[in-house]
Design an enzyme around this catalytic site. Structure first.
Site, PDB file in Angstrom:
ATOM      1  N   LYS A 185       0.855  -1.197   0.000  1.00 54.81           N
ATOM      2  CA  LYS A 185       0.000   0.000   0.000  1.00 54.81           C
ATOM      3  C   LYS A 185       0.883   1.237   0.000  1.00 54.81           C
ATOM      4  O   LYS A 185       1.888   1.294   0.713  1.00 54.81           O
ATOM      5  CB  LYS A 185      -0.854  -0.027   1.284  1.00 54.81           C
ATOM      6  CG  LYS A 185      -1.888   1.050   1.366  1.00 54.81           C
ATOM      7  CD  LYS A 185      -3.147   0.698   0.615  1.00 54.81           C
ATOM      8  CE  LYS A 185      -4.110   1.861   0.484  1.00 54.81           C
ATOM      9  NZ  LYS A 185      -3.764   2.763  -0.647  1.00 54.81           N
ATOM     10  N   LYS A 210       4.862   2.329   8.453  1.00 51.93           N
ATOM     11  CA  LYS A 210       3.656   3.098   8.795  1.00 51.93           C
ATOM     12  C   LYS A 210       2.437   2.171   8.944  1.00 51.93           C
ATOM     13  O   LYS A 210       1.661   2.287   9.895  1.00 51.93           O
ATOM     14  CB  LYS A 210       3.403   4.113   7.675  1.00 51.93           C
ATOM     15  CG  LYS A 210       2.516   5.274   8.047  1.00 51.93           C
ATOM     16  CD  LYS A 210       2.237   6.170   6.840  1.00 51.93           C
ATOM     17  CE  LYS A 210       3.471   6.907   6.336  1.00 51.93           C
ATOM     18  NZ  LYS A 210       3.117   7.904   5.278  1.00 51.93           N
ATOM     19  N   LYS A 254       5.437   2.484  -2.794  1.00 54.65           N
ATOM     20  CA  LYS A 254       5.303   3.873  -3.195  1.00 54.65           C
ATOM     21  C   LYS A 254       5.544   3.949  -4.692  1.00 54.65           C
ATOM     22  O   LYS A 254       6.284   3.126  -5.246  1.00 54.65           O
ATOM     23  CB  LYS A 254       6.338   4.750  -2.468  1.00 54.65           C
ATOM     24  CG  LYS A 254       5.972   6.198  -2.420  1.00 54.65           C
ATOM     25  CD  LYS A 254       4.878   6.442  -1.395  1.00 54.65           C
ATOM     26  CE  LYS A 254       4.728   7.857  -0.992  1.00 54.65           C
ATOM     27  NZ  LYS A 254       4.015   7.939   0.292  1.00 54.65           N
ATOM     28  N   ASN A 313      -3.021  19.470   1.205  1.00 52.74           N
ATOM     29  CA  ASN A 313      -4.033  18.638   1.861  1.00 52.74           C
ATOM     30  C   ASN A 313      -3.715  18.400   3.337  1.00 52.74           C
ATOM     31  O   ASN A 313      -4.573  18.572   4.211  1.00 52.74           O
ATOM     32  CB  ASN A 313      -4.156  17.308   1.098  1.00 52.74           C
ATOM     33  CG  ASN A 313      -5.115  16.355   1.768  1.00 52.74           C
ATOM     34  OD1 ASN A 313      -4.805  15.749   2.787  1.00 52.74           O
ATOM     35  ND2 ASN A 313      -6.302  16.251   1.222  1.00 52.74           N
ATOM     36  N   SER A 342      -7.474   5.009   4.256  1.00 54.42           N
ATOM     37  CA  SER A 342      -7.384   4.270   2.992  1.00 54.42           C
ATOM     38  C   SER A 342      -7.785   2.808   3.220  1.00 54.42           C
ATOM     39  O   SER A 342      -8.499   2.218   2.408  1.00 54.42           O
ATOM     40  CB  SER A 342      -5.950   4.290   2.445  1.00 54.42           C
ATOM     41  OG  SER A 342      -5.705   5.440   1.687  1.00 54.42           O
TER      42      SER A 342
END
Ligand code: GLU
Length: 441
Positions: free
Chosen positions: A95, A119, A131, A246, A375
Site C-alpha cells: 500500500k 507506517k 510507493k 491537503n 485508505s
C-alpha cells in the site's frame, strides 16, 4: 488529446530533441534510502532482531521503472520516467501513494516505500508498503496531459497493481482526480469494476468519507496525544505549520478547532505570521479562491521559510516536503514538540540534536498514518460494498491513531529511546514475526 493536424511534431520530437519541453530534475534527496537504513540500524541496535530478518527488511522486494511516452498538447512527444517500489508484503498487499514531482527518483521512492511498510505496521492495518511516482511537474502539465500520463502509468503498472496485490493512493502532486483515472484505466484493462485497486477516490467512485482530511486529522490526534504525555496545555499552546496542501491545511483547521492557536502558516509561495493567531477559515477561503496558494493572503506579516521553522511557538508541524529540519534548524528551533505531517522532513543528523535538546518529535511513520488508516477503511468498504458515515470513519480513525501512538510511546519508553526509534521498534517487532511465520525457500 493533442490535435496532431494543427501542430505537426518534428521528425524526432522526443525530449532530447525538444529541450524546451524537458523539465529539469532537481535532486535534493541523495541518500534518502541510506537515511532509512541508518534509522533501521539504530532500531536494530536496540531491538536486536535476527540477522536474517535484518537482511530481508533492508531490501525492497520489487522495483519497477517504466518509460512513459506521452503526446503533449502541442503535438510533440515527451518521455516521462515512472516508478513503483514494493518494499514488503509481509503483512499483506502493498500500500502506498503515487507522487508527481520533478525530484522523484528511484532512491526517493525506495525510501518512501519502506516508510509505508513501517507506517502500516504501526497503524496496525494488514498491509505491506509501497510507493510510486512519476518525475514531472504537475503544475506545468495540462489536465489532458496529466490524464494521459496517469493512464499510461496505470497501463504500464497494470500487472503490478491489484485489489489484493498492490494498492496505490494519492501523495504529493496527486489527488482524487488522478485516483479516478487509475481506477477507470485499471478496471477497463482487467474487464471488471475494481474500486478497491486504489484509495483516495472521489466519493461517487467508492471513496470513503473522511479520507481527504484523514492525514491532517491524524496529525491532530498525534499532537493531542503527545501534548497529554509531555504535559503541554493545548488551550494555551501555539503552533506553526509548514505546508498548506491537503495535510497542512487540514491539520491547521483541526488543530485550530481544538483551541491550538496557529501563529504561522506557509506554502511554496508565501509564509505568514500573526502573533494573535491566523484566521484559518479565512486562509482556507483565500487559498481556495486564489488557485490553491497563499501568496497575497493579508492575514499577517510575511515571513521566510526559515523564520517559520524557527518561529517562537510550542508546536511545529512540517507538512510540506522532506529534509527541511536540518542540523542548523534543529539547533535553533524554539518549538518543544514536532509533529511530522510530511514524509521524511527531519534529517537523521538533526534527530540527535532534537533529542539532546529535549524536543519531542512525533515521527512521520506514526504522525501521518491517518491517511493510510482511512485508505484501509475505504478498501474494506469497497470489499463490502457498504459505506460508513463520516462520524463512523472519524471515530474508528481516532481510536486507531490513539492506539498506534500508545504502542510507539510504550516502546520508546521501554527501550529508553526517542519516539522515532520507538516507532521503528513497534513496526519491526510485528514485521519480524510475520517474516518468521512466512518462512523462506
Ligand atoms: N501517500 C500517503 C502516505 O504517505 C497515503 C498512502 C495511502 O493511503 O496508501 O501515507
Amino acid at each position: 488529446m493533442a490535435n496532431k493536424k494543427e501542430v505537426k511534431p518534428k521528425a524526432s520530437a522526443y525530449t532530447k530533441d525538444a529541450p524546451e519541453l524537458k523539465q529539469v530534475a532537481t535532486n535534493n534527496h541523495q541518500g534518502m534510502f541510506d537515511a532509512v537504513l541508518s534509522r533501521l540500524d539504530m532500531a536494530f541496535s536496540k531491538l536486536n532482531p535476527s540477522y536474517n530478518f535484518q537482511q530481508v527488511i533492508k531490501s525492497p522486494q520489487k522495483q519497477v521503472m517504466v518509460s512513459l511516452p506521452i503526446m503533449m498538447d502541442n503535438g510533440t512527444l515527451q518521455v516521462f520516467q515512472g516508478y513503483r517500489v514494493i518494499h514488503s508484503t509481509a503483512l499483506g498487499p502493498s500500500k502506498g501513494g503515487i507522487r508527481y514531482a520533478m525530484d522523484v527518483d528511484i532512491d526517493e521512492v525506495k525510501a518512501l516505500a519502506a516508510w509505508m511498510t513501517f507506517k502500516c505496521a504501526i497503524a496496525n492495518i494488514p498491509y505491506g508498503g509501497a510507493k510510486g511516482g512519476i518525475q514531472c511537474d504537475p503544475k506545468k502539465l495540462s489536465v489532458g496531459e496529466l490524464e494521459r500520463l496517469t493512464r499510461a502509468y496505470t497501463s504500464a503498472m497494470s500487472d503490478i497493481f491489484g485489489v489484493d496485490k498492490d494498492i496505490p493512493a494519492p501523495d504529493m502532486g496527486t489527488g482524487k482526480r488522478e485516483m479516478a483515472w487509475i481506477v477507470d484505466t485499471f478496471s477497463k484493462i482487467h474487464g471488471e469494476d475494481s474500486p478497491g485497486v486504489v484509495t483516495g477516490k472521489p466519493l461517487t467512485l467508492g471513496g470513503s468519507k473522511g479520507r481527504e482530511a484523514a492525514t491532517g486529522r491524524g496529525v491532530m490526534v498525534s499532537c493531542l496525544e503527545a501534548m497529554k504525555k509531555i504535559g503541554m496545555d493545548r488551550k494555551s499552546a501555539t503552533c506553526a505549520i509548514q505546508g498548506f496542501g491537503n495535510v497542512g491545511s487540514n491539520a491547521a483547521r483541526l488543530l485550530n478547532s481544538k483551541g491550538i492557536k496557529v501563529l504561522a502558516i506557509s506554502d511554496h509561495t508565501a509564509g505568514i505570521f500573526n502573533p494573535k493567531g491566523i484566521d484559518i477559515e479565512a486562509a482556507l477561503l483565500y487559498a481556495k479562491e486564489n488557485g490553491g496558494i497563499l501568496k497575497g493572503f493579508p492575514g499577517g506579516k510575511n515571513i521566510s521559510n526559515e523564520e517559520l521553522l524557527l518561529a517562537d511557538v510550542d508546536v511545529l508541524v512540517p507538512a510540506a516536503v522532506q529534509n527541511v529540519i536540518t542540523e542548523h534548524i534543529a539547533r535553533k528551533m524554539k518549538a518543544k514538540l514536532v509533529i511530522e505531517g510530511a514524509n521524511g522532513p527531519t534529517l537523521s543528523e538533526a534527530d540527535a540534536i532534537l533529542f539532546e535538546r529535549g524536543i519531542t518529535v512525533v515521527p512521520d511513520i506514526l504522525a501521518n498514518g491517518g491517511g493510510v488508516t482511512v485508505s484501509y477503511f475505504e478498501w474494506v468498504q469497497n470489499k463490502y460494498g457498504h459505506y460508513w458515515t463520516e462520524d463512523e470513519v472519524n471515530a474508528k480513525h481516532d481510536a486507531s491513531m490513539t492506539a498506534a501512538f500508545e504502542s510507539v510511546w510504550f516502546n520508546a519508553k521501554q527501550f529508553k529511546t526517542n519516539l522515532r526509534t520507538g516507532a521503528y521498534i513497534t513496526a519491526l517487532k510485528k514485521l519480524e514475526k510475520a517474516v518468521q511465520y512466512r518462512g523462506n525457500y
